[in-house]
Design a protein around this motif. Structure first.
Motif, short mmCIF file in Angstrom:
data_model
loop_
_atom_site.label_atom_id
_atom_site.label_comp_id
_atom_site.label_asym_id
_atom_site.label_seq_id
_atom_site.Cartn_x
_atom_site.Cartn_y
_atom_site.Cartn_z
N VAL A 208 0.84 -1.20 0.00
CA VAL A 208 0.00 0.00 0.00
C VAL A 208 0.88 1.25 0.00
CG1 VAL A 208 -1.69 1.32 1.33
CG2 VAL A 208 -1.94 -1.16 1.11
N THR A 209 1.95 1.23 0.81
CA THR A 209 2.85 2.38 0.86
C THR A 209 3.50 2.62 -0.50
OG1 THR A 209 3.32 1.97 3.20
CG2 THR A 209 4.89 3.32 1.99
N ALA A 210 3.97 1.55 -1.14
CA ALA A 210 4.60 1.69 -2.45
C ALA A 210 3.62 2.25 -3.47
CB ALA A 210 5.13 0.34 -2.92
N ALA A 211 2.38 1.79 -3.43
CA ALA A 211 1.38 2.29 -4.37
C ALA A 211 1.09 3.78 -4.14
CB ALA A 211 0.09 1.48 -4.25
N LEU A 212 1.01 4.18 -2.86
CA LEU A 212 0.74 5.58 -2.56
C LEU A 212 1.93 6.46 -2.94
CD1 LEU A 212 -1.10 5.29 0.88
CD2 LEU A 212 -2.08 5.83 -1.36
N VAL A 213 3.15 5.97 -2.73
CA VAL A 213 4.33 6.73 -3.14
C VAL A 213 4.34 6.93 -4.65
CG1 VAL A 213 6.84 6.66 -3.31
CG2 VAL A 213 5.73 6.11 -1.16
N ALA A 214 4.05 5.85 -5.40
CA ALA A 214 4.00 5.97 -6.86
C ALA A 214 2.92 6.95 -7.30
CB ALA A 214 3.76 4.59 -7.48
N LEU A 215 1.75 6.88 -6.65
CA LEU A 215 0.67 7.80 -6.97
C LEU A 215 1.07 9.25 -6.69
CD1 LEU A 215 -2.35 8.23 -7.75
CD2 LEU A 215 -2.89 7.92 -5.32
N THR A 216 1.73 9.45 -5.56
CA THR A 216 2.16 10.80 -5.19
C THR A 216 3.19 11.34 -6.15
OG1 THR A 216 1.75 10.31 -2.84
CG2 THR A 216 3.16 12.18 -3.34
N LEU A 217 4.18 10.50 -6.52
CA LEU A 217 5.21 10.95 -7.46
C LEU A 217 4.62 11.27 -8.83
CD1 LEU A 217 8.16 8.52 -6.62
CD2 LEU A 217 8.00 10.97 -6.12
N ALA A 218 3.59 10.57 -9.20
CA ALA A 218 3.01 10.79 -10.52
C ALA A 218 2.12 12.03 -10.59
CB ALA A 218 2.21 9.55 -10.94
N TRP A 219 1.32 12.28 -9.54
CA TRP A 219 0.32 13.34 -9.65
C TRP A 219 0.21 14.29 -8.45
CZ3 TRP A 219 -1.47 8.25 -11.07
CH2 TRP A 219 -1.55 8.06 -12.46
N LEU A 220 0.69 13.90 -7.28
CA LEU A 220 0.36 14.66 -6.07
C LEU A 220 1.53 15.43 -5.47
CD1 LEU A 220 -1.88 11.99 -4.26
CD2 LEU A 220 -2.58 13.82 -5.83
N THR A 221 2.64 15.54 -6.15
CA THR A 221 3.80 16.23 -5.56
C THR A 221 3.53 17.70 -5.22
OG1 THR A 221 4.66 16.59 -7.81
CG2 THR A 221 5.51 14.70 -6.57
N PRO A 222 2.67 18.44 -5.97
CA PRO A 222 2.42 19.84 -5.59
C PRO A 222 1.80 19.98 -4.20
CG PRO A 222 1.75 19.49 -7.86
CD PRO A 222 2.05 18.14 -7.28
N LEU A 223 1.10 18.95 -3.71
CA LEU A 223 0.46 19.04 -2.40
C LEU A 223 1.48 19.01 -1.26
CD1 LEU A 223 -2.59 16.61 -2.90
CD2 LEU A 223 -2.54 19.12 -3.09
N LEU A 224 2.70 18.53 -1.52
CA LEU A 224 3.71 18.42 -0.48
C LEU A 224 4.68 19.60 -0.46
CD1 LEU A 224 4.62 14.63 -0.89
CD2 LEU A 224 3.02 15.68 0.73
N ARG A 225 4.47 20.58 -1.31
CA ARG A 225 5.42 21.69 -1.42
C ARG A 225 5.54 22.47 -0.12
NH1 ARG A 225 3.65 25.82 -5.78
NH2 ARG A 225 1.98 26.02 -4.22
N ASP A 226 4.42 22.66 0.60
CA ASP A 226 4.43 23.46 1.83
C ASP A 226 4.51 22.61 3.09
OD1 ASP A 226 4.19 26.08 0.65
OD2 ASP A 226 2.14 25.52 0.10
N LEU A 227 4.84 21.35 2.95
CA LEU A 227 4.97 20.49 4.13
C LEU A 227 6.23 20.89 4.90
CD1 LEU A 227 4.27 18.03 5.88
CD2 LEU A 227 5.51 16.61 4.22
N PRO A 228 6.11 21.31 6.17
CA PRO A 228 7.30 21.73 6.93
C PRO A 228 8.15 20.55 7.36
CG PRO A 228 5.34 21.87 8.30
CD PRO A 228 4.87 21.50 6.92
N MET A 229 9.46 20.73 7.32
CA MET A 229 10.38 19.68 7.73
C MET A 229 10.23 19.37 9.22
SD MET A 229 11.85 18.92 4.93
CE MET A 229 13.18 17.89 5.54
N THR A 230 9.83 20.37 9.99
CA THR A 230 9.68 20.15 11.43
C THR A 230 8.54 19.18 11.73
OG1 THR A 230 9.48 21.28 13.56
CG2 THR A 230 8.16 22.15 11.75
#
Length: 313
Positions: A208-230
């Motif tokens: 499930v994790t691998a599938a979600l990572v692939a999905l995120t890399l393909a289409w959802l990367t803009p949603l993580l732009r403002d994710l704080p490292m903290t």
């Protein structure tokens, strides 16, 4: 897989606890909003953190501590709630809404989208021979780390760990990583702790994790732009706290003082010398202790009795 016989339970307990401390210490910098050099040893890392502490960002620290408090509260109240996912969403919204990335809060930023294209690497015999020593060290460390974290969760959730199957799985995963130009693959302490804290119990969680990572890399990367490292640091900090097997340390203290000494030795050596030498030292001393114990059991016992002879007619 026979090498795992030297990774005894006291060695694994000390090694896992030291790895948890090292991972937690490495996350203090993003939690504080400072940059420090990476170090495989604890004391240089703490020294760098102390020197960088005057430059800490209070907004970053406050956001990180709020994330830790939220994760701890949710774990106590609703342990099966996806608290890490909630923190990722909430912290990203807060950073975006208040423009915190422009005021010093470090964020993930732009992530290149798309999946890697599989291809066979151009590897000659000369390259293979040159890479063999480094590959052997990576295999030893990676397999030892995967076995250590596997043994920890096997004890925690009461299931059997088969080192040979772990070795085959790691080999197949690394072959696939080579085809996709990936990093060497092993079982990670921080990622496994996060998985366990999220409620993962079977191998399906990895799929499930691998599938979600692939999905995120393909289409959802803009949603993580403002994710704080903290926020990521808060997730890892709360997850690795469970890697310290307090119950096992108490058992060793009550019933096995030699095992407790081996645990403390491995713990101190891993923190002071690094993961590779700490694990090798703990395994070596454990093997020597086991050899001494077997020799002591096999040694003939001599009795000191008086010389009394009976003469028969």
């Amino acid at each position: 897989a026979r090498l795992t016989r030297w990774l005894t339970r006291p060695v694994l307990t000390g090694f896992t606890a030291a790895a948890a401390v090292m991972i937690a210490a490495s996350q203090l910098a993003p939690l504080m909003g400072v940059h420090v050099p990476r170090s495989p040893e604890l004391l240089p890392l703490l020294r760098s953190l102390a020197l960088a502490s005057p430059r800490l960002d209070l907004t970053t620290l406050g956001l990180g501590l709020a994330g830790v408090a939220l994760l701890v509260a949710l774990k106590r109240r609703w342990p099966r709630f996806p608290r890490a996912l909630l923190l990722v969403a909430l912290s990203s919204v807060v950073v975006f809404a208040f423009g915190l990335s422009s005021s010093g809060v470090a964020v993930v930023g732009e992530i290149p989208a798309g999946l890697p294209t599989p291809s066979l690497p151009a590897l000659s015999l000369t390259d293979a021979l040159a890479l063999a020593p480094s590959a052997a060290i990576l295999w030893l460390v990676g397999f030892s780390e995967a076995t250590s974290i596997g043994a920890h969760f096997a004890r925690k959730h009461d299931y059997a760990l088969t080192p040979r199957r772990e070795l085959i799985a790691l080999g197949m995963a690394n072959l696939a990583a080579g085809v996709f130009q990936g990093y060497p693959v092993t079982g990670g302490f921080a990622r496994s702790a996060v998985h366990d804290a999220a409620g993962a119990r079977t191998t399906r969680a990895g799929l499930v994790t691998a599938a979600l990572v692939a999905l995120t890399l393909a289409w959802l990367t803009p949603l993580l732009r403002d994710l704080p490292m903290t926020a990521l640091a808060a997730i890892i900090l709360t997850a690795v706290a469970g890697l310290v097997d307090v119950a096992e340390i108490r058992r060793l203290r009550a019933h096995d003082h030699a095992g407790l000494g081996l645990t403390l030795l491995t713990f101190a050596a891993t923190l002071g010398l690094g993961i590779v030498w700490g694990l090798l030292l703990g395994a070596g001393v454990g093997a020597l202790m086991s050899l001494v114990r077997r020799s002591a059991r096999k040694a003939p016992r001599t009795s000191h009795r008086g010389d009394c002879s009976v003469s028969r007619p």
